[in-house]
Design an enzyme around this catalytic site. Structure first.
Site, mmCIF file in Angstrom:
data_model
loop_
_atom_site.group_PDB
_atom_site.id
_atom_site.type_symbol
_atom_site.label_atom_id
_atom_site.label_comp_id
_atom_site.label_asym_id
_atom_site.label_seq_id
_atom_site.Cartn_x
_atom_site.Cartn_y
_atom_site.Cartn_z
ATOM 1 C CE1 TYR A 76 -4.343 -1.135 -0.301
ATOM 2 C CE2 TYR A 76 -3.339 -3.004 0.809
ATOM 3 C CZ TYR A 76 -4.374 -2.465 0.073
ATOM 4 O OH TYR A 76 -5.435 -3.248 -0.308
ATOM 5 C CD GLN A 111 -15.134 -1.427 -9.848
ATOM 6 O OE1 GLN A 111 -14.877 -2.598 -9.604
ATOM 7 N NE2 GLN A 111 -15.305 -0.990 -11.078
ATOM 8 C CG ASN A 112 -10.308 3.683 -9.761
ATOM 9 O OD1 ASN A 112 -10.448 2.474 -9.926
ATOM 10 N ND2 ASN A 112 -10.259 4.536 -10.757
ATOM 11 C CB VAL A 113 -8.416 2.857 -3.144
ATOM 12 C CG1 VAL A 113 -9.520 1.845 -2.891
ATOM 13 C CG2 VAL A 113 -7.201 2.159 -3.763
ATOM 14 C CG ASP A 114 -6.844 6.499 -8.143
ATOM 15 O OD1 ASP A 114 -7.824 7.236 -7.939
ATOM 16 O OD2 ASP A 114 -6.625 5.934 -9.242
ATOM 17 C CG HIS A 129 -13.608 -1.260 -4.031
ATOM 18 N ND1 HIS A 129 -13.209 -1.761 -5.249
ATOM 19 C CD2 HIS A 129 -14.782 -1.872 -3.746
ATOM 20 C CE1 HIS A 129 -14.109 -2.637 -5.684
ATOM 21 N NE2 HIS A 129 -15.068 -2.725 -4.800
ATOM 22 C CB CYS A 156 -4.787 3.103 16.289
ATOM 23 S SG CYS A 156 -6.159 4.126 16.837
ATOM 24 C CB CYS A 159 -6.312 2.599 21.000
ATOM 25 S SG CYS A 159 -6.339 1.450 19.629
HETATM 26 P P1 OAD Z 1 -8.925 -4.144 -13.560
HETATM 27 O O1 OAD Z 1 -7.432 -4.058 -13.497
HETATM 28 O O2 OAD Z 1 -9.561 -5.446 -13.294
HETATM 29 O O3 OAD Z 1 -9.425 -3.686 -14.994
HETATM 30 C C1 OAD Z 1 -8.971 -2.514 -15.616
HETATM 31 C C2 OAD Z 1 -9.769 -2.290 -16.886
HETATM 32 O O4 OAD Z 1 -9.378 -1.033 -17.437
HETATM 33 C C3 OAD Z 1 -9.567 -3.345 -17.975
HETATM 34 O O5 OAD Z 1 -10.832 -3.753 -18.466
HETATM 35 C C4 OAD Z 1 -8.774 -2.590 -19.048
HETATM 36 O O6 OAD Z 1 -9.090 -3.028 -20.369
HETATM 37 C C5 OAD Z 1 -9.265 -1.174 -18.835
HETATM 38 N N1 OAD Z 1 -8.341 -0.116 -19.297
HETATM 39 C C6 OAD Z 1 -6.992 -0.150 -19.389
HETATM 40 N N2 OAD Z 1 -6.527 1.041 -19.816
HETATM 41 C C7 OAD Z 1 -7.598 1.851 -19.984
HETATM 42 C C8 OAD Z 1 -7.766 3.208 -20.410
HETATM 43 N N3 OAD Z 1 -6.732 3.975 -20.728
HETATM 44 N N4 OAD Z 1 -9.029 3.701 -20.462
HETATM 45 C C9 OAD Z 1 -10.095 2.930 -20.115
HETATM 46 N N5 OAD Z 1 -9.985 1.648 -19.715
HETATM 47 C C10 OAD Z 1 -8.764 1.112 -19.649
HETATM 48 O O7 OAD Z 1 -9.483 -2.992 -12.580
HETATM 49 P P2 OAD Z 1 -10.933 -2.839 -11.914
HETATM 50 O O8 OAD Z 1 -11.999 -3.304 -12.824
HETATM 51 O O9 OAD Z 1 -11.002 -1.467 -11.393
HETATM 52 O O10 OAD Z 1 -10.639 -3.978 -5.713
HETATM 53 O O11 OAD Z 1 -10.800 -3.839 -10.710
HETATM 54 C C11 OAD Z 1 -11.842 -3.932 -9.812
HETATM 55 C C12 OAD Z 1 -11.341 -4.135 -8.399
HETATM 56 O O12 OAD Z 1 -10.444 -5.235 -8.349
HETATM 57 C C13 OAD Z 1 -10.519 -2.993 -7.862
HETATM 58 O O13 OAD Z 1 -11.306 -1.940 -7.326
HETATM 59 C C14 OAD Z 1 -9.743 -3.647 -6.781
HETATM 60 C C15 OAD Z 1 -9.314 -4.887 -7.520
HETATM 61 O O14 OAD Z 1 -8.985 -5.926 -6.720
HETATM 62 C C16 OAD Z 1 -10.323 -3.713 -4.466
HETATM 63 O O15 OAD Z 1 -9.306 -3.122 -4.163
HETATM 64 C C17 OAD Z 1 -11.345 -4.190 -3.491
HETATM 65 ZN ZN ZN Z 2 -7.436 2.389 17.784
#
Ligand code: OAD
Ligand code: ZN
Length: 258
Positions: A76, A111-114, A129, A156, A159
């Site tokens: 992380y 879904q992004n954490v960035d 997320h 933390c 605590c």
């Molecule tokens: P993925 O890495 O699974 O998928 C990324 C998608 O972005 C793919 O379908 C690529 O084709 C597409 N892609 C790549 N470059 C791109 C661009 N320039 N423009 C548009 N699309 C592009 O990522 P997520 O679907 O976000 O969860 O993954 C879902 C979750 O899985 C995340 O939130 C995370 C991960 O584990 C947690 O952290 C809980």
């Molecule tokens: Zn604490």
């Protein structure tokens, strides 16, 4: 090249967006790691998604943290450094411009954490997320910002117990309030934009299935087909940073007006 097909899809999608804007009809966006790819933040499922040979599924779990919290924290910290060095791109900015014209008829589910959507200027953002910049205490559950200088384990401030990243891991529930807002936005939407997600992680991907079942018009932007493409009325097979500004311009909006 499928340029002609993309042109048709952009035209059709632009019309849907223009209609939503004119009628102030609710529009919901779901983003995934792909929207940050052009900012230099690696996606999860590409070859670059690996960290020291580990797949995210091996690190982003409660079991991985229980086994080796330091390694998980290091992953992380590394991700936070990558994101800190990145800037929001034209795709993030186009969504800011869309929010500016739709106002409270706009909801951005990510879904992004960035945190790049907020850094770009988006305000109506629901983080499904969690967030890379926060830690949550494993004992008192208090949530706090992670100090810039953090390197190994994080504790933390209240605590002193071990904290964990304040993000959702595999097998965990999404934050209740964020999930409720997401379902509500999808159920009320007239149009849904799905950008840069592989659509394989539940329950987030289920939001698109819900939209499809409710007859919401779905537009997908992704250079590759995804698990959700069959649900989309329009599929635009291009990068978000290219497709979203074009889409807005075609809908008669200024992609840089956010
Ligand atoms: P993925 O890495 O699974 O998928 C990324 C998608 O972005 C793919 O379908 C690529 O084709 C597409 N892609 C790549 N470059 C791109 C661009 N320039 N423009 C548009 N699309 C592009 O990522 P997520 O679907 O976000 O969860 O993954 C879902 C979750 O899985 C995340 O939130 C995370 C991960 O584990 C947690 O952290 C809980
Ligand atoms: Zn604490």
């Amino acid at each position: 090249m499928a340029k002609g097909k993309d042109e048709d899809a952009i035209h059709q999608a632009a019309e849907m967006i223009a209609l939503a804007v004119r009628g102030r009809k609710p529009l919901v966006v779901l983003t995934g790691a792909g929207i940050s790819a052009e900012s230099g933040v690696p996606t999860f499922r590409g070859p670059e998604g690996l960290w020291q040979g580990f797949r995210p599924e091996e690190l982003a779990t409660p079991a991985a943290f229980a086994r080796d919290p330091e390694r998980v924290w290091q992953w992380y910290h590394w991700r936070r450094q990558r994101v800190a060095a990145a800037e929001p791109n034209a795709g993030h900015r186009a969504l800011v411009a869309l929010e500016a014209v739709l106002d409270d008829a706009f909801t951005l589910l990510t879904q992004n954490v960035d945190g790049l959507h907020r850094r770009a200027g988006s305000q109506r953002v629901v983080e499904l997320h969690g967030n890379l910049y926060r830690a949550r205490c494993t004992r008192c559950q208090g949530s706090a910002a992670i100090p810039d200088t953090a390197e190994g384990l994080v504790f933390c401030p209240d605590c002193g117990s071990l904290s964990r990243p304040d993000v959702v891991w595999f097998g965990e529930r999404l934050p209740e309030q964020a999930w409720r807002r997401a379902v509500d936005a999808v159920e009320n939407a007239s149009v849904m934009l799905v950008v840069g997600t592989s659509g394989v992680v539940q329950p987030a991907a289920g939001l698109v299935e819900l939209a499809a079942a409710r007859g919401v018009s779905i537009v997908e932007v992704n250079p590759q087909r995804s698990a959700l493409t069959d649900l989309a009325r329009c599929f635009i097979g291009e990068k978000a940073g290219v497709a979203l500004p074009r889409l807005l311009a075609r809908a008669g909006l200024d992609p840089a007006s956010g």
